[in-house]
Structure formats: C-alpha cells, structure tokens
Design a protein around this motif. Structure first.
Motif, PDB file in Angstrom:
ATOM      1  N   TYR A   8       0.824  -1.203   0.000  1.00  0.00           N
ATOM      2  CA  TYR A   8       0.000   0.000   0.000  1.00  0.00           C
ATOM      3  C   TYR A   8       0.864   1.262   0.000  1.00  0.00           C
ATOM      4  CZ  TYR A   8      -3.266   3.482   1.795  1.00  0.00           C
ATOM      5  OH  TYR A   8      -4.009   4.622   1.970  1.00  0.00           O
ATOM      6  N   LEU A   9       1.859   1.287   0.874  1.00  0.00           N
ATOM      7  CA  LEU A   9       2.731   2.452   0.963  1.00  0.00           C
ATOM      8  C   LEU A   9       3.585   2.615  -0.295  1.00  0.00           C
ATOM      9  CD1 LEU A   9       3.847   2.227   4.689  1.00  0.00           C
ATOM     10  CD2 LEU A   9       2.183   3.795   3.688  1.00  0.00           C
ATOM     11  N   SER A 137       0.095  -2.292  11.801  1.00  0.00           N
ATOM     12  CA  SER A 137      -0.475  -2.115  10.460  1.00  0.00           C
ATOM     13  C   SER A 137      -1.975  -2.378  10.450  1.00  0.00           C
ATOM     14  CB  SER A 137       0.238  -3.006   9.453  1.00  0.00           C
ATOM     15  OG  SER A 137       0.133  -4.350   9.825  1.00  0.00           O
ATOM     16  N   THR A 138      -2.444  -3.313  11.270  1.00  0.00           N
ATOM     17  CA  THR A 138      -3.888  -3.532  11.373  1.00  0.00           C
ATOM     18  C   THR A 138      -4.569  -2.291  11.933  1.00  0.00           C
ATOM     19  OG1 THR A 138      -3.534  -5.898  11.681  1.00  0.00           O
ATOM     20  CG2 THR A 138      -5.670  -5.024  12.354  1.00  0.00           C
ATOM     21  N   GLY A 139      -3.972  -1.683  12.942  1.00  0.00           N
ATOM     22  CA  GLY A 139      -4.507  -0.421  13.470  1.00  0.00           C
ATOM     23  C   GLY A 139      -4.507   0.674  12.416  1.00  0.00           C
ATOM     24  N   VAL A 143      -7.956   2.552  11.214  1.00  0.00           N
ATOM     25  CA  VAL A 143      -8.132   4.012  11.233  1.00  0.00           C
ATOM     26  C   VAL A 143      -8.415   4.521   9.817  1.00  0.00           C
ATOM     27  CG1 VAL A 143      -6.921   6.203  11.614  1.00  0.00           C
ATOM     28  CG2 VAL A 143      -6.778   4.384  13.313  1.00  0.00           C
ATOM     29  N   ARG A 144      -7.663   4.026   8.856  1.00  0.00           N
ATOM     30  CA  ARG A 144      -7.855   4.447   7.466  1.00  0.00           C
ATOM     31  C   ARG A 144      -9.255   4.083   6.971  1.00  0.00           C
ATOM     32  NH1 ARG A 144      -7.069   6.560   3.138  1.00  0.00           N
ATOM     33  NH2 ARG A 144      -6.255   5.762   1.201  1.00  0.00           N
ATOM     34  N   GLY A 145      -9.712   2.879   7.297  1.00  0.00           N
ATOM     35  CA  GLY A 145     -11.058   2.460   6.907  1.00  0.00           C
ATOM     36  C   GLY A 145     -12.131   3.289   7.592  1.00  0.00           C
ATOM     37  N   LEU A 147     -11.817   6.423   8.582  1.00  0.00           N
ATOM     38  CA  LEU A 147     -11.819   7.734   7.927  1.00  0.00           C
ATOM     39  C   LEU A 147     -12.489   7.663   6.563  1.00  0.00           C
ATOM     40  CD1 LEU A 147      -8.221   8.977   8.818  1.00  0.00           C
ATOM     41  CD2 LEU A 147     -10.391   9.800   9.748  1.00  0.00           C
ATOM     42  N   TRP A 148     -12.270   6.570   5.835  1.00  0.00           N
ATOM     43  CA  TRP A 148     -12.888   6.408   4.529  1.00  0.00           C
ATOM     44  C   TRP A 148     -14.407   6.312   4.665  1.00  0.00           C
ATOM     45  CZ3 TRP A 148     -15.309   1.906   2.432  1.00  0.00           C
ATOM     46  CH2 TRP A 148     -15.624   2.012   1.081  1.00  0.00           C
ATOM     47  N   LEU A 149     -14.870   5.564   5.666  1.00  0.00           N
ATOM     48  CA  LEU A 149     -16.309   5.431   5.879  1.00  0.00           C
ATOM     49  C   LEU A 149     -16.943   6.742   6.335  1.00  0.00           C
ATOM     50  CD1 LEU A 149     -16.592   1.928   7.570  1.00  0.00           C
ATOM     51  CD2 LEU A 149     -17.379   2.587   5.289  1.00  0.00           C
ATOM     52  N   SER A 150     -16.213   7.530   7.107  1.00  0.00           N
ATOM     53  CA  SER A 150     -16.776   8.795   7.582  1.00  0.00           C
ATOM     54  C   SER A 150     -16.878   9.831   6.465  1.00  0.00           C
ATOM     55  CB  SER A 150     -15.943   9.350   8.737  1.00  0.00           C
ATOM     56  OG  SER A 150     -14.678   9.759   8.272  1.00  0.00           O
ATOM     57  N   ARG A 151     -16.039   9.724   5.446  1.00  0.00           N
ATOM     58  CA  ARG A 151     -16.095  10.666   4.326  1.00  0.00           C
ATOM     59  C   ARG A 151     -17.016  10.216   3.207  1.00  0.00           C
ATOM     60  NH1 ARG A 151     -10.427  10.889   2.592  1.00  0.00           N
ATOM     61  NH2 ARG A 151      -9.691  10.094   4.538  1.00  0.00           N
TER      62      ARG A 151
END
Length: 164
Positions: A8-9, A137-139, A143-145, A147-151
């Motif tokens: 991903y990175l 990395s799971t954390g 967090v990324r997921g 943030l994606w769901l909130s947007r």
C-alpha cells in the motif's frame, strides 16, 4: 497485514512521483524489501532457530518469508504499472486478507511461546517484531477504513441528490 501495508505504501508513495523519475523510488523499494527479507532469512538460517520450541515459530517464519517475496513482487508491479488493472487489485486485496490471517497466527503463536525466548531467542524476537508490526499495520488500516467510511456519502444523501 504488515506486508500488505508495505504494498500500500509503495503504491501510494510512487504515485507522488512522476513516471519518468521513479527509478530512484524503485531503488528505495528494493532497499525496503531487503530490510524486511534479510533479517528473516538470517534467522531461519541460524543454527539456534532449529532448536526445540513449543510452538511452530519456524514454520510461521517460513510462511512469512514466502509472503515477503510475494510482497516484493506486488510492490514492484504496482510501482511500474499505471493504471493497475482491477484483477491485480483484487489479487492484492486477497493477499491482504491472507497476510491478516498470517499476522493473527503470528500473534497467537508468539504470545503462547514465551518459553521459546530462552531456547530460540532470535526466532522468538523476530516473531515478536512481526507481531508488533502486524498489530500496528492492522490499526493503521482500521483508522484508514474508519476515515474512509466517515467521508463516504451515505445512501440517504445520494437519494436526496437524485430527487433534486
């Protein structure tokens, strides 16, 4: 999920660089891959790693090395191909699920193998490092997921936009 995070990175970092200037990034990508693989290969070749351990940490390390080679392939392919085909993305996401399961197995085996710290210290501490990296990395992806769901616009907002 640590290995999936490396892919991903690598992908998202390479997209910040123009296509014609990605050679230096490919070198950095190779160095990062070596930093992940070389310690694992060293530990598996160490004579102390073959000693008795109550948990199959050596088998787990072998699986981690195999997945690390696959990670190297994905990260090279994703930084070279533009755009990346959907089928390759699907394979990568399936690989992510596989690395999530492997990280969970690593965590369980490491947490139940405290006695291996005395008999096979390199193997135990490598497994401990992989466990911490997997948890981190799971954390990161949780967090990324979130943030994606909130947007992401809700279904009700989309229905209201269609009525106008």
């Amino acid at each position: 999920m640590f290995l999936y995070m490396l892919i991903y990175l690598a992908y998202h970092s390479s997209r910040q660089i123009p296509r014609s200037k990605r050679l230096k990034f490919q070198i950095v990508n190779a160095v990062v891959t070596a930093l992940v693989l070389v310690p694992q290969l060293y530990v598996i070749r160490s004579p102390k790693s073959s000693r008795y351990c109550s948990q199959p940490l050596l088998n787990n390390l072998s699986a981690s090395i195999a997945l690390s080679f696959i990670t190297a392939g994905f990260s090279v392919i994703f930084t070279l191909i533009d755009p990346v085909p959907q089928s390759l993305w699907a394979a990568c996401h399936m690989f992510g699920l596989l690395t999530c399961g492997q990280g969970l197995c690593t965590a369980i085996l490491t947490l139940t193998a405290a006695s291996c710290a005395e008999t096979t210290p390199e193997l135990y501490y490598t497994s401990l490092f992989l466990t911490v990296a997997s948890i981190f990395s799971t954390g990161f992806f949780l967090v990324r997921g979130g943030l994606w769901l909130s947007r992401k616009p809700s279904v009700m907002d989309q229905c209201r936009n269609n009525e106008r």
